[in-house]
Design an enzyme around this catalytic site. Sequence first.
Site, PDB file in Angstrom:
ATOM      1  N   SER A   7     -16.199 -16.968 -68.003  1.00 12.04           N
ATOM      2  CA  SER A   7     -15.275 -16.994 -66.877  1.00 12.04           C
ATOM      3  C   SER A   7     -13.929 -16.517 -67.411  1.00 12.04           C
ATOM      4  O   SER A   7     -13.354 -17.132 -68.315  1.00 12.04           O
ATOM      5  CB  SER A   7     -15.163 -18.430 -66.365  1.00 12.04           C
ATOM      6  OG  SER A   7     -14.164 -18.528 -65.373  1.00 12.04           O
ATOM      7  N   ASP A  19     -14.785 -15.427 -58.748  1.00 12.53           N
ATOM      8  CA  ASP A  19     -14.570 -16.826 -58.323  1.00 12.53           C
ATOM      9  C   ASP A  19     -13.169 -16.933 -57.724  1.00 12.53           C
ATOM     10  O   ASP A  19     -12.175 -16.678 -58.406  1.00 12.53           O
ATOM     11  CB  ASP A  19     -14.704 -17.767 -59.529  1.00 12.53           C
ATOM     12  CG  ASP A  19     -14.612 -19.250 -59.165  1.00 12.53           C
ATOM     13  OD1 ASP A  19     -14.393 -19.562 -57.975  1.00 12.53           O
ATOM     14  OD2 ASP A  19     -14.760 -20.093 -60.079  1.00 12.53           O
ATOM     15  N   LYS A  32     -11.791 -14.421 -62.242  1.00 12.61           N
ATOM     16  CA  LYS A  32     -11.103 -15.182 -61.205  1.00 12.61           C
ATOM     17  C   LYS A  32     -10.362 -14.197 -60.315  1.00 12.61           C
ATOM     18  O   LYS A  32      -9.763 -13.225 -60.821  1.00 12.61           O
ATOM     19  CB  LYS A  32     -10.099 -16.146 -61.859  1.00 12.61           C
ATOM     20  CG  LYS A  32     -10.756 -17.222 -62.711  1.00 12.61           C
ATOM     21  CD  LYS A  32     -11.493 -18.221 -61.844  1.00 12.61           C
ATOM     22  CE  LYS A  32     -11.960 -19.421 -62.660  1.00 12.61           C
ATOM     23  NZ  LYS A  32     -12.631 -20.424 -61.801  1.00 12.61           N
ATOM     24  N   GLU A  69     -17.929 -16.681 -55.679  1.00  9.24           N
ATOM     25  CA  GLU A  69     -17.914 -18.142 -55.789  1.00  9.24           C
ATOM     26  C   GLU A  69     -16.741 -18.717 -54.992  1.00  9.24           C
ATOM     27  O   GLU A  69     -15.606 -18.249 -55.112  1.00  9.24           O
ATOM     28  CB  GLU A  69     -17.800 -18.508 -57.275  1.00  9.24           C
ATOM     29  CG  GLU A  69     -17.879 -19.986 -57.585  1.00  9.24           C
ATOM     30  CD  GLU A  69     -17.812 -20.250 -59.088  1.00  9.24           C
ATOM     31  OE1 GLU A  69     -17.971 -19.298 -59.890  1.00  9.24           O
ATOM     32  OE2 GLU A  69     -17.583 -21.405 -59.469  1.00  9.24           O
ATOM     33  N   ASP A  84     -19.036 -23.949 -55.235  1.00 13.08           N
ATOM     34  CA  ASP A  84     -18.641 -24.789 -56.377  1.00 13.08           C
ATOM     35  C   ASP A  84     -17.940 -26.019 -55.795  1.00 13.08           C
ATOM     36  O   ASP A  84     -18.590 -27.029 -55.469  1.00 13.08           O
ATOM     37  CB  ASP A  84     -17.742 -23.965 -57.316  1.00 13.08           C
ATOM     38  CG  ASP A  84     -17.147 -24.758 -58.472  1.00 13.08           C
ATOM     39  OD1 ASP A  84     -17.422 -25.958 -58.583  1.00 13.08           O
ATOM     40  OD2 ASP A  84     -16.375 -24.179 -59.286  1.00 13.08           O
ATOM     41  N   GLY A 133     -18.559 -24.642 -65.606  1.00 13.24           N
ATOM     42  CA  GLY A 133     -17.807 -25.138 -66.757  1.00 13.24           C
ATOM     43  C   GLY A 133     -16.438 -25.600 -66.303  1.00 13.24           C
ATOM     44  O   GLY A 133     -15.934 -25.171 -65.259  1.00 13.24           O
ATOM     45  N   LYS A 172     -17.671 -13.247 -65.222  1.00 13.82           N
ATOM     46  CA  LYS A 172     -17.062 -13.732 -63.975  1.00 13.82           C
ATOM     47  C   LYS A 172     -15.562 -13.563 -64.126  1.00 13.82           C
ATOM     48  O   LYS A 172     -14.999 -13.922 -65.166  1.00 13.82           O
ATOM     49  CB  LYS A 172     -17.451 -15.198 -63.784  1.00 13.82           C
ATOM     50  CG  LYS A 172     -16.490 -16.059 -62.981  1.00 13.82           C
ATOM     51  CD  LYS A 172     -17.116 -17.419 -62.673  1.00 13.82           C
ATOM     52  CE  LYS A 172     -16.089 -18.537 -62.604  1.00 13.82           C
ATOM     53  NZ  LYS A 172     -16.716 -19.858 -62.362  1.00 13.82           N
ATOM     54  N   LYS A 220     -21.960 -28.731 -61.496  1.00  8.80           N
ATOM     55  CA  LYS A 220     -21.092 -29.370 -62.498  1.00  8.80           C
ATOM     56  C   LYS A 220     -21.326 -30.866 -62.339  1.00  8.80           C
ATOM     57  O   LYS A 220     -21.020 -31.420 -61.268  1.00  8.80           O
ATOM     58  CB  LYS A 220     -19.621 -29.071 -62.228  1.00  8.80           C
ATOM     59  CG  LYS A 220     -19.229 -27.614 -62.405  1.00  8.80           C
ATOM     60  CD  LYS A 220     -17.762 -27.397 -62.053  1.00  8.80           C
ATOM     61  CE  LYS A 220     -17.389 -25.923 -62.209  1.00  8.80           C
ATOM     62  NZ  LYS A 220     -16.045 -25.642 -61.669  1.00  8.80           N
TER      63      LYS A 220
HETATM   64  O1  OSB Z   1     -13.932 -22.917 -60.723  1.00 11.10           O
HETATM   65  O2  OSB Z   1     -15.439 -22.723 -62.173  1.00 11.10           O
HETATM   66  C1  OSB Z   1     -14.292 -23.052 -61.881  1.00 11.10           C
HETATM   67  C2  OSB Z   1     -12.331 -24.040 -65.007  1.00 11.10           C
HETATM   68  C3  OSB Z   1     -11.635 -25.126 -64.546  1.00 11.10           C
HETATM   69  C4  OSB Z   1     -11.775 -25.509 -63.235  1.00 11.10           C
HETATM   70  C5  OSB Z   1     -12.626 -24.794 -62.389  1.00 11.10           C
HETATM   71  C6  OSB Z   1     -13.343 -23.700 -62.845  1.00 11.10           C
HETATM   72  C7  OSB Z   1     -13.154 -23.298 -64.165  1.00 11.10           C
HETATM   73  C8  OSB Z   1     -13.802 -22.115 -64.743  1.00 11.10           C
HETATM   74  C9  OSB Z   1     -13.920 -22.081 -66.236  1.00 11.10           C
HETATM   75  O3  OSB Z   1     -14.161 -21.167 -64.100  1.00 11.10           O
HETATM   76  C10 OSB Z   1     -15.311 -22.222 -66.713  1.00 11.10           C
HETATM   77  C11 OSB Z   1     -15.345 -22.451 -68.198  1.00 11.10           C
HETATM   78  O4  OSB Z   1     -15.261 -21.461 -68.930  1.00 11.10           O
HETATM   79  O5  OSB Z   1     -15.447 -23.624 -68.632  1.00 11.10           O
HETATM   80 MG    MG Z   2     -15.603 -22.162 -59.669  1.00 11.86          MG
END
Ligand code: OSB
Ligand code: MG
Length: 370
Positions: free
Chosen positions: A125, A178, A153, A203, A228, A280, A151, A252
């Site tokens: 991510s 995402d 953001k 996402e 999510d 994550g 992925k 999660k």
């Molecule tokens: O939306 O998936 C998410 C990290 C913190 C809070 C929300 C998210 C995320 C990530 C990071 O996308 C995922 C990772 O590398 O741990």
């Molecule tokens: Mg997410």
Amino acid sequence: MKLPLVHFFETSFGRIDDKHFIVVRAEGGGAAGYGECVAEQDPYYSAETNETVWHVIKDFLAPRVIGAAFAHPRDVFPALGAIRGHHMAKAAVEMAAWDLFATLGGIPLSRAIGGTRDRIASGVSIGIQPSLDALAAKVERELAAGYRRIKIKIKPGWDIRPVEFLRERFGAIPLMVDANAAYTLADAGHLAALDAFALMMIEQPLDYDDIADHATLQRRLQTPICLDESIKSVHIAREAIAAGACRIINIKPGRVGGIAQSIALHDLCASHQMPVWHGGMLESGIGRAANVHLSTLPNFSLPGDVAASQRYFDPDVIDPPIEVAADGTIAVPTGAGLGVGICAERLERATLRKLTLDASDVSGVKSHIR
Ligand code: OSB
Ligand code: MG
């Protein structure tokens, strides 16, 4: 705990430079189990924060588990049923129970949950970057490391162009976005422009508690929606699936109340032929190890956000760290419990605050809980 991140992480919520998190250690039967809480400092991803978790564990969860006898860790979540919500707090306590259970049984956590693979497929991510060139450099590095899915953001103003740019630059790589709830249904036409780029999924485009609008949006998009934030429980997942609000779910444990609830969610999705992947939350090696174990269930059929320790912390609180192989997979630890060596000295150094509770501390509260 407070651990500096190797690189800052920016989402549509904002930017963080350090990871603040709570670790639960549960002792019993001459062994100890660890649970990592995924709550953050700010109530942006979820309503919980480290302060609410501290309060809820101390005053409501600890009195219900300390000195109690559980035949199996799956009994922990139901024992906390009087407390509404607070899934991240519950998940941290329950994870410690799973680690303790598997450790006492001498089996890896993956075996305790019925996992079926010995390596998991890993993706990354990538946070919002200051420029397209900075983004390209990150993607190039992660692809070279072998990661099986990228992925990025997105947020309004950083969405179509970075995706178009990555397609021009890297071609048909496994790519997804995402949004962390940064859009509304009024943006449906704008988001539909993403359909041209054959993304694996988008996402959480819309609000964190919205199922109905996601169902409307999914009817207007070819790109699969993955939920999510909205999937806050197994019940809500059932509603989302019935409404057609998504075609993929990100699991999660902290969001749904722990490992047992995650297994139930995984099974629910499997019964609807809906693929899942493991999300994550920038976990340290403790939570990361649990994520690796959970990802061994069969319907985790897409690469997750469970990547190598070194992307996040240097050093991690575990030694050796979790590593990714050149083929983009991570080996599932084979030792008992989480199967990772928790470095007591590093954990101590990262500790900002500590509280030890035993049966005598919670006996007063215990007498009037329901
Ligand atoms: O939306 O998936 C998410 C990290 C913190 C809070 C929300 C998210 C995320 C990530 C990071 O996308 C995922 C990772 O590398 O741990
Ligand atoms: Mg997410």
